[in-house]
Write a protein that holds these residues in place. Sequence first.
Motif, PDB file in Angstrom:
ATOM      1  N   TYR A 108       0.132  -2.739  -8.485  1.00 26.51           N
ATOM      2  CA  TYR A 108      -1.250  -2.529  -8.037  1.00 26.51           C
ATOM      3  C   TYR A 108      -1.782  -3.516  -7.006  1.00 26.51           C
ATOM      4  CZ  TYR A 108      -1.320   0.604 -12.060  1.00 26.51           C
ATOM      5  OH  TYR A 108      -1.041   1.612 -12.953  1.00 26.51           O
ATOM      6  N   LEU A 109      -1.024  -4.480  -6.555  1.00 27.98           N
ATOM      7  CA  LEU A 109      -1.556  -5.431  -5.583  1.00 27.98           C
ATOM      8  C   LEU A 109      -1.693  -4.779  -4.206  1.00 27.98           C
ATOM      9  CD1 LEU A 109       0.116  -8.894  -6.300  1.00 27.98           C
ATOM     10  CD2 LEU A 109      -1.878  -7.823  -7.351  1.00 27.98           C
ATOM     11  N   SER A 110      -2.820  -5.044  -3.564  1.00 24.84           N
ATOM     12  CA  SER A 110      -3.016  -4.578  -2.193  1.00 24.84           C
ATOM     13  C   SER A 110      -2.261  -5.501  -1.239  1.00 24.84           C
ATOM     14  CB  SER A 110      -4.506  -4.572  -1.852  1.00 24.84           C
ATOM     15  OG  SER A 110      -5.008  -5.909  -1.839  1.00 24.84           O
ATOM     16  N   ILE A 111      -2.189  -5.116   0.036  1.00 25.20           N
ATOM     17  CA  ILE A 111      -1.499  -5.937   1.027  1.00 25.20           C
ATOM     18  C   ILE A 111      -2.156  -7.309   1.144  1.00 25.20           C
ATOM     19  CG2 ILE A 111      -0.896  -6.174   3.468  1.00 25.20           C
ATOM     20  CD1 ILE A 111       0.811  -4.186   1.941  1.00 25.20           C
ATOM     21  N   LYS A 112      -3.487  -7.345   1.161  1.00 23.00           N
ATOM     22  CA  LYS A 112      -4.192  -8.620   1.249  1.00 23.00           C
ATOM     23  C   LYS A 112      -3.912  -9.480   0.018  1.00 23.00           C
ATOM     24  CE  LYS A 112      -7.941  -7.072   4.272  1.00 23.00           C
ATOM     25  NZ  LYS A 112      -7.418  -7.844   5.420  1.00 23.00           N
ATOM     26  N   GLU A 113      -3.825  -8.852  -1.146  1.00 21.50           N
ATOM     27  CA  GLU A 113      -3.509  -9.613  -2.352  1.00 21.50           C
ATOM     28  C   GLU A 113      -2.070 -10.110  -2.332  1.00 21.50           C
ATOM     29  OE1 GLU A 113      -6.298  -7.986  -5.987  1.00 21.50           O
ATOM     30  OE2 GLU A 113      -4.743  -6.609  -5.239  1.00 21.50           O
ATOM     31  N   VAL A 114      -1.170  -9.331  -1.776  1.00 24.00           N
ATOM     32  CA  VAL A 114       0.223  -9.774  -1.645  1.00 24.00           C
ATOM     33  C   VAL A 114       0.291 -11.015  -0.757  1.00 24.00           C
ATOM     34  CG1 VAL A 114       2.482  -9.184  -0.690  1.00 24.00           C
ATOM     35  CG2 VAL A 114       1.252  -7.521  -2.086  1.00 24.00           C
ATOM     36  N   LEU A 115      -0.449 -10.991   0.354  1.00 19.29           N
ATOM     37  CA  LEU A 115      -0.445 -12.145   1.254  1.00 19.29           C
ATOM     38  C   LEU A 115      -1.051 -13.374   0.581  1.00 19.29           C
ATOM     39  CD1 LEU A 115      -1.434 -10.397   4.609  1.00 19.29           C
ATOM     40  CD2 LEU A 115       0.712 -11.583   4.129  1.00 19.29           C
ATOM     41  N   ASP A 116      -2.111 -13.175  -0.193  1.00 22.30           N
ATOM     42  CA  ASP A 116      -2.715 -14.300  -0.911  1.00 22.30           C
ATOM     43  C   ASP A 116      -1.773 -14.816  -1.994  1.00 22.30           C
ATOM     44  OD1 ASP A 116      -5.238 -15.895  -1.204  1.00 22.30           O
ATOM     45  OD2 ASP A 116      -5.106 -15.131  -3.257  1.00 22.30           O
ATOM     46  N   TYR A 117      -1.100 -13.906  -2.662  1.00 27.09           N
ATOM     47  CA  TYR A 117      -0.117 -14.269  -3.697  1.00 27.09           C
ATOM     48  C   TYR A 117       0.982 -15.131  -3.077  1.00 27.09           C
ATOM     49  CZ  TYR A 117       3.324 -13.399  -7.479  1.00 27.09           C
ATOM     50  OH  TYR A 117       4.255 -13.531  -8.507  1.00 27.09           O
ATOM     51  N   MET A 118       1.521 -14.676  -1.940  1.00 26.92           N
ATOM     52  CA  MET A 118       2.614 -15.416  -1.306  1.00 26.92           C
ATOM     53  C   MET A 118       2.123 -16.744  -0.745  1.00 26.92           C
ATOM     54  SD  MET A 118       5.156 -13.611  -2.018  1.00 26.92           S
ATOM     55  CE  MET A 118       6.291 -14.733  -1.189  1.00 26.92           C
ATOM     56  N   LYS A 119       0.902 -16.773  -0.213  1.00 27.39           N
ATOM     57  CA  LYS A 119       0.371 -18.037   0.285  1.00 27.39           C
ATOM     58  C   LYS A 119       0.328 -19.081  -0.818  1.00 27.39           C
ATOM     59  CE  LYS A 119      -4.036 -18.822   0.763  1.00 27.39           C
ATOM     60  NZ  LYS A 119      -5.452 -18.814   1.232  1.00 27.39           N
TER      61      LYS A 119
END
Length: 426
Positions: A108-119
């Motif tokens: 369920y993670l959005s693209i923006k959440e994926v980027l924040d997760y990886m950051k």
Amino acid sequence: MNQVDWENQPASSEWVRQNFVVGDLLGSGTFGNVYQVECRKKRNQLYALKELSRGSLPKFIAMELKVLHKFGGQANVMSIHAAYREKDRVFIVMDYFPHLPLKDVITYLSIKEVLDYMKNLFIALEYLHRNNIVHRDIKPANFLFNRAERRYALIDFGLSHEFHKKDPRKNVPQQQRRVRISVQPQSNRVSMMQSPRGRKSPNENTTPGPSTVLQRQFVKRLNTFDDFRLVSSGPPAAKISRLAGNECDCLDEAQVCVVCENRPNKHINKAGTPGFRAPEILLRFDEQSPKLDIWSAGVTMLSLLLKRHPVFRPADDVEALAQIAQITGIDILAEMLIARDGLNAIKNSNHELLKSSMIPCDICPTLVSGNQTGYCICKKSEPHSISTLAPDMQLCVYLVQQCLQPDPIRRFSASMLLDMIRSEGY
């Protein structure tokens, strides 16, 4: 509950009973079980209590405690509050960290959440790597995400190790010192001179490259040139015989001869989760740097983007290399092997499988765990595929590319990846 079951429960420990009320099981893994507990002295104060597996090696226990004690509570690394040993049992009290189930993180993670997760994952890795700690088991299950509070926590340091870059000139056995090969055109002679430890021979090329491979191939074919004469100033006759190819017939070749098949296995640290191990682990390279965590982070990001877990499902190391080659291409793997002399390090594995396992581009979207709707990510159509993506998705693809560089020398560091994300405003 019988006696055996009771003894395996954390509440059977007198120290645990005196200090905590044990609640639900939060998770379990190779190195132990984690429970939600409530502090008896401070009601409503919750913690996570981890009981390490009783069969865990002391070095794994010591490393986890050392990392948590020294680095916990900073840069998205899980905090530790207490640790206690009771006979053959070890308990660790950590922050209670409510987080999304793994299935929800993948799905369920959005693209923006994926980027924040990886950051935030790169924040943790940059901090650990700067302090010479390699996690060795980076995967979605070990990086917790609290969506409501946008908090993160890196856990499970049992496989971690301290990294210290080795000086290649030290601790090199006499028989393994590099042999320099030079041709003397005036007399049609070939001289093989052994470089003293820590000293460069005159005219020695200090930059590894194609010449090194050509030299080896030249030595291998020496016995076909009757006009050449061997002049030895160092290696014994038996060593020259081996270098001349009288025993091994597969040096730098994509095949395995009988001599190499009978060689003992090379033992290196292969700790990590299958499917997340970096190529340098699979190829048994001696030096395993913090860059192996970056590869695992790249696989983690790929899993979040494709919404498939796990992305790679290898049955063994050879199949793992084949699956990596399907995404990165065989050429870059072969280039790395030649540059690092890795081809000769995997003679106990049938690397011919890498060539035979390449699959045509038109079914590339189906390669990754049945990802029927995924983008084609093979090298042939890569520029076109990326150009059709939104800017944030293009950033995601670029991050994955830099993480999944098979050669650790080319792979980006956590600091470089973190700067890249921040430069785009995330």
